[in-house]
Design a protein around this motif. Structure first.
Motif, PDB file in Angstrom:
ATOM      1  N   LYS A 284      15.887 -11.690  12.851  1.00 11.55           N
ATOM      2  CA  LYS A 284      16.143 -13.099  12.231  1.00 11.55           C
ATOM      3  C   LYS A 284      15.152 -12.447  10.788  1.00 11.55           C
ATOM      4  CE  LYS A 284      14.074 -17.561  13.284  1.00 11.55           C
ATOM      5  NZ  LYS A 284      13.760 -18.450  13.553  1.00 11.55           N
ATOM      6  N   SER A 285      14.080 -12.117  10.679  1.00  7.80           N
ATOM      7  CA  SER A 285      13.037 -11.868   8.879  1.00  7.80           C
ATOM      8  C   SER A 285      14.119 -10.904   8.771  1.00  7.80           C
ATOM      9  CB  SER A 285      11.809 -11.308  10.167  1.00  7.80           C
ATOM     10  OG  SER A 285      11.425 -10.590   8.750  1.00  7.80           O
ATOM     11  N   PHE A 286      14.357  -9.620   8.981  1.00 10.65           N
ATOM     12  CA  PHE A 286      15.254  -8.762   8.402  1.00 10.65           C
ATOM     13  C   PHE A 286      16.760  -9.661   7.839  1.00 10.65           C
ATOM     14  CE2 PHE A 286      13.255  -4.237  10.165  1.00 10.65           C
ATOM     15  CZ  PHE A 286      12.200  -4.909   9.035  1.00 10.65           C
TER      16      PHE A 286
ATOM     17  N   VAL B 276       1.770  -9.602   0.400  1.00  7.83           N
ATOM     18  CA  VAL B 276       2.107 -11.623   0.619  1.00  7.83           C
ATOM     19  C   VAL B 276       2.079 -10.980   2.058  1.00  7.83           C
ATOM     20  CG1 VAL B 276       3.045 -13.818   0.551  1.00  7.83           C
ATOM     21  CG2 VAL B 276       3.250 -12.139  -0.995  1.00  7.83           C
ATOM     22  N   TYR B 277       1.071 -11.974   3.339  1.00  6.01           N
ATOM     23  CA  TYR B 277       1.085 -11.632   4.168  1.00  6.01           C
ATOM     24  C   TYR B 277       1.971 -13.366   4.520  1.00  6.01           C
ATOM     25  CZ  TYR B 277      -2.544  -8.470   4.701  1.00  6.01           C
ATOM     26  OH  TYR B 277      -3.458  -6.843   3.481  1.00  6.01           O
ATOM     27  N   SER B 278       2.303 -13.194   5.822  1.00  2.56           N
ATOM     28  CA  SER B 278       2.983 -14.756   6.611  1.00  2.56           C
ATOM     29  C   SER B 278       3.714 -14.117   7.967  1.00  2.56           C
ATOM     30  CB  SER B 278       4.098 -15.058   5.143  1.00  2.56           C
ATOM     31  OG  SER B 278       5.696 -13.835   4.964  1.00  2.56           O
ATOM     32  N   SER B 279       4.362 -15.361   8.268  1.00  3.22           N
ATOM     33  CA  SER B 279       4.408 -15.273   9.140  1.00  3.22           C
ATOM     34  C   SER B 279       6.558 -14.266   9.629  1.00  3.22           C
ATOM     35  CB  SER B 279       4.602 -16.748  10.541  1.00  3.22           C
ATOM     36  OG  SER B 279       5.563 -16.872   9.491  1.00  3.22           O
TER      37      SER B 279
ATOM     38  N   LEU C 257      20.028  -2.376  12.630  1.00  5.40           N
ATOM     39  CA  LEU C 257      19.434  -3.266  11.750  1.00  5.40           C
ATOM     40  C   LEU C 257      19.600  -3.233   9.995  1.00  5.40           C
ATOM     41  CD1 LEU C 257      16.710  -4.867  13.837  1.00  5.40           C
ATOM     42  CD2 LEU C 257      18.401  -5.747  13.210  1.00  5.40           C
ATOM     43  N   ASN C 258      18.656  -3.853   9.420  1.00  8.68           N
ATOM     44  CA  ASN C 258      19.292  -3.721   8.072  1.00  8.68           C
ATOM     45  C   ASN C 258      17.565  -3.084   7.798  1.00  8.68           C
ATOM     46  OD1 ASN C 258      18.779  -3.627   4.829  1.00  8.68           O
ATOM     47  ND2 ASN C 258      18.326  -5.843   5.270  1.00  8.68           N
TER      48      ASN C 258
ATOM     49  N   ALA D  96      10.662  -6.769  25.402  1.00  6.46           N
ATOM     50  CA  ALA D  96      11.063  -5.774  23.957  1.00  6.46           C
ATOM     51  C   ALA D  96      12.263  -6.430  22.839  1.00  6.46           C
ATOM     52  CB  ALA D  96      10.986  -4.232  24.061  1.00  6.46           C
ATOM     53  N   LEU D  97      13.301  -7.132  23.702  1.00  9.10           N
ATOM     54  CA  LEU D  97      14.511  -7.083  22.799  1.00  9.10           C
ATOM     55  C   LEU D  97      14.587  -9.000  22.415  1.00  9.10           C
ATOM     56  CD1 LEU D  97      17.396  -6.291  26.073  1.00  9.10           C
ATOM     57  CD2 LEU D  97      16.831  -5.414  23.613  1.00  9.10           C
ATOM     58  N   GLU D  98      12.983  -9.342  23.078  1.00  8.68           N
ATOM     59  CA  GLU D  98      13.074 -10.383  22.202  1.00  8.68           C
ATOM     60  C   GLU D  98      12.214  -9.794  20.920  1.00  8.68           C
ATOM     61  OE1 GLU D  98      10.161 -14.742  23.224  1.00  8.68           O
ATOM     62  OE2 GLU D  98      10.713 -13.671  24.948  1.00  8.68           O
ATOM     63  N   ARG D  99      11.410  -9.856  21.193  1.00  2.00           N
ATOM     64  CA  ARG D  99      10.258  -8.753  19.684  1.00  2.00           C
ATOM     65  C   ARG D  99      11.435  -8.698  18.924  1.00  2.00           C
ATOM     66  NH1 ARG D  99       7.078  -7.336  23.984  1.00  2.00           N
ATOM     67  NH2 ARG D  99       7.699  -5.259  23.555  1.00  2.00           N
ATOM     68  N   LEU D 100      12.585  -7.857  19.356  1.00  2.00           N
ATOM     69  CA  LEU D 100      13.533  -7.590  18.352  1.00  2.00           C
ATOM     70  C   LEU D 100      14.566  -8.393  18.153  1.00  2.00           C
ATOM     71  CD1 LEU D 100      15.615  -4.912  17.740  1.00  2.00           C
ATOM     72  CD2 LEU D 100      16.617  -5.008  19.187  1.00  2.00           C
ATOM     73  N   GLY D 101      14.687  -9.198  18.166  1.00  2.00           N
ATOM     74  CA  GLY D 101      15.206 -10.888  18.134  1.00  2.00           C
ATOM     75  C   GLY D 101      14.758 -11.313  17.229  1.00  2.00           C
ATOM     76  N   ALA D 102      13.831 -11.406  17.012  1.00  2.00           N
ATOM     77  CA  ALA D 102      12.313 -11.716  16.408  1.00  2.00           C
ATOM     78  C   ALA D 102      12.360 -10.477  15.176  1.00  2.00           C
ATOM     79  CB  ALA D 102      11.402 -12.181  16.355  1.00  2.00           C
ATOM     80  N   ILE D 103      12.713 -10.062  14.987  1.00  2.00           N
ATOM     81  CA  ILE D 103      12.476  -9.009  13.691  1.00  2.00           C
ATOM     82  C   ILE D 103      13.676  -8.822  12.810  1.00  2.00           C
ATOM     83  CG2 ILE D 103      12.683  -6.463  12.684  1.00  2.00           C
ATOM     84  CD1 ILE D 103      11.130  -6.179  15.065  1.00  2.00           C
TER      85      ILE D 103
END
Length: 317
Positions: free
Chosen positions: A255-257, A211-214, A284-285, A246-253
């Motif tokens: 949150k997703s995980f 499944v593709y999602s955001s 991270l998980n 970079a750290l902002e993108r890491l925060g998004a990751i």
């Protein structure tokens, strides 16, 4: 870390595209559009309403500069929304900042708007531009219109660079998704895509789906014994290579995980991994992370990614 070769190739492509964009002289075309406008534009009696500082106005008039080439007017913007590029450029404002302060103008400048913007929107945008332009003029010794034109060119380059970053990210994500589908086809899996293309079911009976999602970008689910789709694995793709974000993108990751089940094996595909990121990634998980450039340009790395995903996680091979 991103390899020197990857950074050099990205820089080459970005330089070519930005140079070509500037060479098209879209700034000159917009300027001619502004000069060719035949409507009566009242600036002098509306300085406060249009957010034009008197000191900036006086400087422009004393320099015998045509006001419409410096200050935005809602009537002109409504007639020619593309003119936003000129005034936004003089103000050195990004599309994102203008959207946050006044209104989205990307489709104005691209000429993809379906109908002319309302006069209220144009007035709001004009005020935003004029208030910043006024500061640029009053804060610069002996400001000239040529200074304004240089700002426009610089802003075009910066805007194109931002667009390229988004484009590179979208392209990287698409290539990873397409690569996974190609591998499934090559392995003989029977694929059943949904009408919108967001979900692809595969496997025996079938019992798996992608499944593709955001959030996450890709998730793999299987039909458990209760006939419920359960997340088995996810893949987050963050292809940006700017260390500042970079750290902002890491925060998004993260949150997703955090939203995935504890048993889910999560993977990250990253445009860059800084030292600060590496320490946090280890917390991270997450099962593994891969650099996007290596994944798309090194067969051994791609094979390792596929093995982790389909052999160790989904156990399809």
């Amino acid at each position: 870390m991103v390899s020197r070769e990857a950074r050099l190739e990205e820089s080459r492509q970005r330089a070519l595209i930005i140079s070509e964009t500037i060479r098209r002289r879209s700034d000159e075309a917009v300027r001619q559009m502004i000069q060719g406008y035949n409507g009566n534009l009242d600036f002098a009696n509306r300085l406060e309403d249009l957010a034009i500082a008197e000191e900036a106005w006086d400087h422009v008039r004393e320099g015998q500069i045509e006001p419409r080439l410096v200050f935005a007017h809602p009537d002109l913007l409504r007639a020619h929304p593309q003119a936003s590029l000129h005034y936004r450029g003089i103000a050195t404002l990004s599309l994102k900042r203008v959207q946050a302060m006044a209104s989205a103008v990307g489709n104005w400048e691209a000429g993809t708007f379906r109908r002319a913007p309302t006069l209220d929107r144009c007035l709001n945008v004009a005020r935003t531009y004029n208030s910043v332009i006024s500061v640029v003029i009053t804060g610069t010794d002996n400001w000239t219109l040529e200074n304004g034109y240089r700002n426009v060119l610089a802003t075009i380059g910066i805007t194109e660079d931002g667009s390229l970053r988004n484009l590179v990210g979208q392209e990287g994500e698409a290539r990873v998704k397409d690569g996974i589908l190609d591998w499934l086809r090559g392995d003989g899996a029977v694929l059943q895509p949904s009408v919108d293309g967001a979900t692809t079911t595969f496997g025996v009976q079938p019992r798996y789906r992608m499944v593709y999602s955001s959030e996450p970008d890709i998730k793999f689910e299987w039909l458990n014994d209760r006939d419920e789709w359960e997340i088995v694995s996810t893949v987050e793709i963050k292809s940006g290579t700017d260390p500042a974000g970079a750290l902002e993108r890491l925060g998004a990751i993260q949150k997703s995980f955090d939203q995935t089940p504890a048993r889910s094996r999560n993977f990250a595909v990253l445009g860059i991994v800084t030292r600060a990121m590496r320490d946090r990634l280890n917390e991270l998980n997450m099962a593994r992370d891969f650099l996007l450039y290596d994944l798309l340009n090194d067969q051994a790395t791609w094979d390792e990614f596929i093995t982790e995903l389909f052999h160790h996680t989904l156990r399809l091979t």
